[in-house]
Design an enzyme around this catalytic site. Structure first.
Site, mmCIF file in Angstrom:
data_model
loop_
_atom_site.group_PDB
_atom_site.id
_atom_site.type_symbol
_atom_site.label_atom_id
_atom_site.label_comp_id
_atom_site.label_asym_id
_atom_site.label_seq_id
_atom_site.Cartn_x
_atom_site.Cartn_y
_atom_site.Cartn_z
ATOM 1 N N ARG A 35 -10.722 7.047 -14.117
ATOM 2 C CA ARG A 35 -9.837 8.195 -14.787
ATOM 3 C C ARG A 35 -10.849 8.575 -15.698
ATOM 4 N NH1 ARG A 35 -4.911 4.577 -16.512
ATOM 5 N NH2 ARG A 35 -3.226 4.962 -14.436
ATOM 6 N N LYS A 198 12.897 -1.070 -4.562
ATOM 7 C CA LYS A 198 14.408 -1.022 -5.430
ATOM 8 C C LYS A 198 15.041 0.232 -4.662
ATOM 9 C CE LYS A 198 14.632 -3.962 -9.364
ATOM 10 N NZ LYS A 198 14.635 -3.773 -10.677
ATOM 11 N N GLY A 354 1.969 4.243 -7.638
ATOM 12 C CA GLY A 354 1.779 3.177 -7.575
ATOM 13 C C GLY A 354 1.407 2.463 -7.103
ATOM 14 N N GLY A 377 3.659 7.329 -12.482
ATOM 15 C CA GLY A 377 5.601 7.751 -13.662
ATOM 16 C C GLY A 377 5.168 9.095 -13.207
HETATM 17 P P1 AMP Z 1 7.679 -0.554 -6.033
HETATM 18 O O1 AMP Z 1 6.893 -0.354 -7.009
HETATM 19 O O2 AMP Z 1 8.520 0.261 -5.945
HETATM 20 O O3 AMP Z 1 6.832 0.926 -5.352
HETATM 21 O O4 AMP Z 1 7.383 -1.499 -5.504
HETATM 22 C C1 AMP Z 1 7.065 -2.312 -4.964
HETATM 23 C C2 AMP Z 1 6.751 -3.512 -4.313
HETATM 24 O O5 AMP Z 1 8.338 -3.659 -3.733
HETATM 25 C C3 AMP Z 1 5.461 -3.744 -3.783
HETATM 26 O O6 AMP Z 1 4.923 -4.759 -4.534
HETATM 27 C C4 AMP Z 1 5.644 -5.056 -2.537
HETATM 28 O O7 AMP Z 1 5.516 -6.100 -2.284
HETATM 29 C C5 AMP Z 1 7.256 -4.471 -2.927
HETATM 30 N N1 AMP Z 1 8.639 -4.977 -1.832
HETATM 31 C C6 AMP Z 1 8.353 -3.891 -0.729
HETATM 32 N N2 AMP Z 1 8.537 -4.630 0.184
HETATM 33 C C7 AMP Z 1 9.421 -5.013 -0.008
HETATM 34 C C8 AMP Z 1 10.784 -6.547 0.612
HETATM 35 N N3 AMP Z 1 11.431 -6.360 1.980
HETATM 36 N N4 AMP Z 1 10.925 -7.377 -0.068
HETATM 37 C C9 AMP Z 1 10.050 -7.541 -1.625
HETATM 38 N N5 AMP Z 1 9.680 -6.711 -1.710
HETATM 39 C C10 AMP Z 1 9.292 -5.418 -0.922
#
Ligand code: AMP
Length: 396
Positions: A35, A198, A354, A377
């Site tokens: 950064r 999610k 991220g 974000g």
């Molecule tokens: P996000 O911050 O919502 O982009 O989520 C990223 C995180 O989702 C990473 O740490 C991944 O390990 C997790 N992730 C990706 N696919 C899966 C899955 N099938 N089951 C559980 N966690 C997951």
């Protein structure tokens, strides 16, 4: 877009909001200076013009006012080394200390102010606090994309005190240009790849992207909510029961608008959440009880690679599986590789938010894609709402 290139800063005192929110170890050494390096071109342009530079930033999330751990004084020596000139430091970002330091500043010199968040008014967007900051400089430059989604004193409110003397730095202008290219001037076909844990985090973005993209590829934990919503058996995979209806609605809207939504057809499933769990590859809608999907399978990888290969614009947010574990990284890696080869063939690729940035860096593809966003974000909010407080404050 008004950027530092539109101005000559000779004898100006440029108050630049930078993002120096860098990680520090227990001895206050900077463990990742990305950064700080990102802000150097803007700083150097102003110094070279014969202007003086006053830098303001936050560091961490101090709750109780001034705290040693969150002091920006830990950044001074490194910044000075990177710029190859001395950097002076004001132990407060407002008040007599800051005023005197800024008054003493001569063209070609640089001053770093103490952490803005040592004052509660920063995050509250205090007008009086912003006014005090504004009195330190003659020109306001915003180069902190990572906090541009916050209407804080230094990121948005302060701009009103520089009605004709404000612009974006190179970090901000690069980010804005790249989002604009994808959202408003995308060459078609435009494919958006969404992954991560999610669905609930991604609903607003999906709703926006349905109006823009030709193809939406879904992977990661969020895919299982879509699979279950359509009647599939997903074992103990990640699912958001309260989002099943939403998932169906997204699929319906996409169909009405002629957008192709791709849901995985197969998955790598494991008997527990661990790198050395037992695993098998199986069609995604017949996952046995007691097993969980942790990556997309090879059939899905092939389908996704093909869609990406035929795209002219690609936006990627979120991994396809638990890519932090080597047993479940194949899907994420293959999507990254497909984006790299599409980019080589002339597609524009924007990676942001991220964990997809972490993935691109893990595979060392940072230089093989068109743009890697620095603001997780902020980028997502930009896509969701079409603008950001920090951007509007300059454009207004
Ligand atoms: P996000 O911050 O919502 O982009 O989520 C990223 C995180 O989702 C990473 O740490 C991944 O390990 C997790 N992730 C990706 N696919 C899966 C899955 N099938 N089951 C559980 N966690 C997951």
């Amino acid at each position: 877009m008004k950027t530092v290139d539109n101005y000559i800063f000779f004898e100006q005192k440029a108050l630049i909001r930078v993002d120096f929110n860098v990680p520090l170890d227990a001895h206050y050494n900077i463990t990742d200076d990305t950064r700080i390096r990102a802000a150097l071109p803007t700083i150097n342009k102003i110094l070279k013009d014969g202007g003086a530079v006053i830098l303001m930033s936050h560091l961490g999330r101090p709750k109780e006012g001034p705290t040693e751990k969150y002091s920006l004084k830990h950044v001074v020596d490194h910044l000075s080394k990177l710029l190859n000139i001395p950097v002076s430091f004001a132990a407060d970002c407002i008040g007599s200390v800051a005023k005197e330091a800024s008054s003493a500043l001569k063209p070609g010199e640089i001053l770093l102010l103490e952490n803005l968040r040592f004052h509660k008014e920063e995050e509250k967007g205090g007008v009086d606090f912003a006014k005090q900051l504004s009195e330190l400089g003659t020109f306001y430059v915003n180069d902190a994309f990572g906090t541009a989604h916050r209407a804080h004193a230094s990121t948005a409110v302060v701009a009103q005190f520089f009605p004709n003397n404000k612009c974006f730095g190179y970090v901000m202008s690069g980010e804005i240009a790249s989002v604009n290219k994808v959202l408003n001037f995308a060459e078609k076909p435009f494919t958006a790849i969404m992954g991560g844990a999610k669905v609930s985090d991604k609903i607003l973005i999906l709703e926006q992207l349905i109006n823009k993209a030709d193809n939406i590829i879904i992977g990661g934990g969020m895919a299982f909510t879509f699979v279950k919503a359509q009647g599939g058996k997903i074992g103990k995979s990640l699912v958001e029961e309260d989002k099943l209806e939403t998932a169906l609605k997204i699929l319906k809207t996409a169909k009405e608008k002629g957008v192709n939504i791709y849901i995985p057809v197969d998955a790598v499933v494991a008997d527990n959440f661990s790198n050395d769990a037992n695993k098998q590859t199986i069609d995604i809608n017949v996952i046995p009880d007691g097993w969980m999907g942790l990556d997309i399978g090879p059939k899905t990888e092939a389908i996704y690679a093909d869609v990406i290969a035929n795209s002219k614009t690609v936006l990627w947010n979120g991994p396809m599986g638990v890519f932090e574990m080597s047993s479940f990284e194949s899907g994420t890696k293959s999507v990254a590789e497909a984006i790299v080869s599409a980019t080589k063939k002339g597609a524009y690729s924007l990676i942001g938010g991220g964990d997809s940035v972490a993935a691109i860096n893990k595979y060392k593809f940072g230089k093989d894609v068109s743009y890697v966003s620095t603001g997780g974000g902020a980028l997502l909010e930009y896509i969701e709402s079409g603008s950001l407080p920090g951007v509007e404050a300059i454009e207004k």
